[in-house]
Design an enzyme around this catalytic site. Structure first.
Site, mmCIF file in Angstrom:
data_model
loop_
_atom_site.group_PDB
_atom_site.id
_atom_site.type_symbol
_atom_site.label_atom_id
_atom_site.label_comp_id
_atom_site.label_asym_id
_atom_site.label_seq_id
_atom_site.Cartn_x
_atom_site.Cartn_y
_atom_site.Cartn_z
ATOM 1 N N TYR A 34 38.025 -72.560 -24.057
ATOM 2 C CA TYR A 34 39.007 -71.765 -23.312
ATOM 3 C C TYR A 34 38.803 -71.941 -21.814
ATOM 4 O O TYR A 34 37.667 -72.146 -21.351
ATOM 5 C CB TYR A 34 38.841 -70.280 -23.638
ATOM 6 C CG TYR A 34 39.053 -69.917 -25.087
ATOM 7 C CD1 TYR A 34 38.062 -70.145 -26.045
ATOM 8 C CD2 TYR A 34 40.239 -69.332 -25.509
ATOM 9 C CE1 TYR A 34 38.261 -69.807 -27.380
ATOM 10 C CE2 TYR A 34 40.443 -68.983 -26.838
ATOM 11 C CZ TYR A 34 39.448 -69.229 -27.765
ATOM 12 O OH TYR A 34 39.644 -68.893 -29.075
ATOM 13 N N HIS A 80 45.365 -68.767 -25.957
ATOM 14 C CA HIS A 80 44.964 -69.577 -27.101
ATOM 15 C C HIS A 80 44.108 -70.717 -26.558
ATOM 16 O O HIS A 80 44.390 -71.227 -25.463
ATOM 17 C CB HIS A 80 46.189 -70.135 -27.819
ATOM 18 C CG HIS A 80 46.985 -69.071 -28.498
ATOM 19 N ND1 HIS A 80 46.515 -68.402 -29.606
ATOM 20 C CD2 HIS A 80 48.193 -68.540 -28.221
ATOM 21 C CE1 HIS A 80 47.416 -67.511 -29.982
ATOM 22 N NE2 HIS A 80 48.447 -67.570 -29.157
ATOM 23 N N LYS A 135 47.164 -77.751 -29.259
ATOM 24 C CA LYS A 135 45.902 -77.860 -28.531
ATOM 25 C C LYS A 135 45.598 -79.321 -28.291
ATOM 26 O O LYS A 135 46.145 -80.187 -28.972
ATOM 27 C CB LYS A 135 44.770 -77.261 -29.368
ATOM 28 C CG LYS A 135 44.942 -75.787 -29.617
ATOM 29 C CD LYS A 135 43.796 -75.273 -30.442
ATOM 30 C CE LYS A 135 44.030 -73.862 -30.903
ATOM 31 N NZ LYS A 135 44.476 -72.927 -29.889
#
Lengths: 174, 189
Positions: free
Chosen positions: B126, B134, B165
């Site tokens: 993160y 997210h 991602k």
């Protein structure tokens, strides 16, 4: 009404003793060998594609016609089928592909893109992928890895280096 | 957001299996606010909430905090050094040495590093922190010189693509002391 038969002309290729494919005859309508004179070599993958699609017949040094199956048996290169799978997939997608400088490399013409083919269950050292990316990057090429599954289906991933830039946070002490 | 270990008092942590247990609630909450560990048994805890009960840390977090001087490990009831904790972790977690190097590198760069299990990866990374965003990255760690099956890239690539991602392969070379990060992006050609 008169029926007019059209004669479809095909290229004639020859597989020599060193497993190199040479042009015997290339009609003008066949782009895969256009510009090649009799005796010129053409890449194995291109020859495979031509024979597979029936735009070429392949002969051995004695002039005997070889089927695609016989061609595969004689070539007997470990990676050739999976690289051919990717070549075929890309050509079907309308891309112009040429074989690269190493066995598992393909080049997308006009897109400055190199594609490296890997197969499910064939192990690869991760530093090998770094070398590929760094070499292509020096040549200003984009790198795609094509991973072929057990049925020959292909998944493409673009690979590039990433640097996690430091994030400055409040009260950082290190 | 304060993610540092500054102004934290050293706390004892009981090392059990592949986890470190902190019983001091005050320190546990302080660490959790800095994205280290998690209150035990709480699903999706919020960093701004105070929690009761023990806090669970991974051995990556425990070793990192130990090296920062804010965690004192107790292994088999005895105080241990960071080196002893590291040796212990190597026996408990496969490839701990290379994974920890990546954990530490990303933490030092200011990223928050948590488990990547639900994405089939080693770490979820993160920029701001879990609960606030997210995870923008999922990271799989590989050791230079050790062969890998390319299909493992497909596995995490498919999951991370579906949740938007970036799939990162961190390649650690222990001899050269380098980490190279490669990002894999699923493309249609």
């Amino acid at each position: 009404m008169a029926l007019r038969a059209t004669v479809r002309r095909v290229a004639v290729l020859r597989l020599d003793e060193n497993n190199q494919v040479r042009v015997v005859e290339c009609p003008q309508n066949i782009k895969y060998c256009s510009g090649k004179a009799p005796g010129d070599t053409i890449p194995l993958l291109v020859a495979m594609y031509m024979v597979y699609n029936g735009v070429a017949v392949l002969q051995d040094v004695e002039g005997k016609v070889l089927s695609f199956e016989e061609f595969l048996k004689r070539v007997n290169k470990r990676n050739i089928w999976i690289v051919f799978s990717v070549y075929l997939d890309l050509v079907k997608r309308g891309r112009t592909v040429v074989p690269g400088s190493v066995d598992n490399e393909l080049v997308l013409e006009g897109y400055k893109t190199k594609i490296y083919v890997f197969e499910e269950n064939s192990l690869v050292k991760p530093e090998h992928i770094i070398e590929i990316v760094e070499r292509a990057s020096r040549q200003d090429y984009r790198v795609i890895v094509a991973i072929v599954d057990m049925y020959g289906d292909v998944t493409y991933y673009e690979v590039s280096k990433i640097v996690f830039q430091p994030i400055m946070r409040r009260d950082r002490v290190w | 957001m304060d993610c540092s270990t500054q102004n934290l008092e050293p706390v004892k942590a009981i090392i059990t299996g592949t986890k470190a247990l902190i019983l001091d609630e005050r320190v546990g909450n302080e660490l959790f606010k800095r994205f280290f560990g998690k209150p035990f048994g709480v699903q999706k805890p919020k960093p701004e909430t105070e929690y009761r009960g023990p806090f669970i840390l991974s051995l990556y977090e425990a070793l990192y905090l130990c090296k920062q001087g804010v965690l004192k490990p107790l292994i088999h009831g005895k105080e241990a050094t960071c080196s002893e904790l590291e040796e212990y972790a190597k026996t408990e977690i496969p490839e701990f040495d290379v994974k920890y190097i990546v954990y530490e590198d990303l933490r030092r760069r200011g990223y928050i590093v948590r488990s990547g299990l639900k994405f089939g990866a080693d770490f979820a990374v993160y920029e701001i922190g879990p609960g606030y965003e997210h995870a923008p990255y999922v990271v799989m760690v590989a050791r230079a010189g050790k062969e890998m099956d390319p299909i493992s890239i497909v596995r995490i690539g498919r999951v991370s693509h579906s949740v938007r991602k970036k799939t990162v392969l961190a390649i650690v070379d222990l001899e050269l002391k380098t980490i190279n990060y490669l990002v894999f992006k699923w493309v249609k050609l």
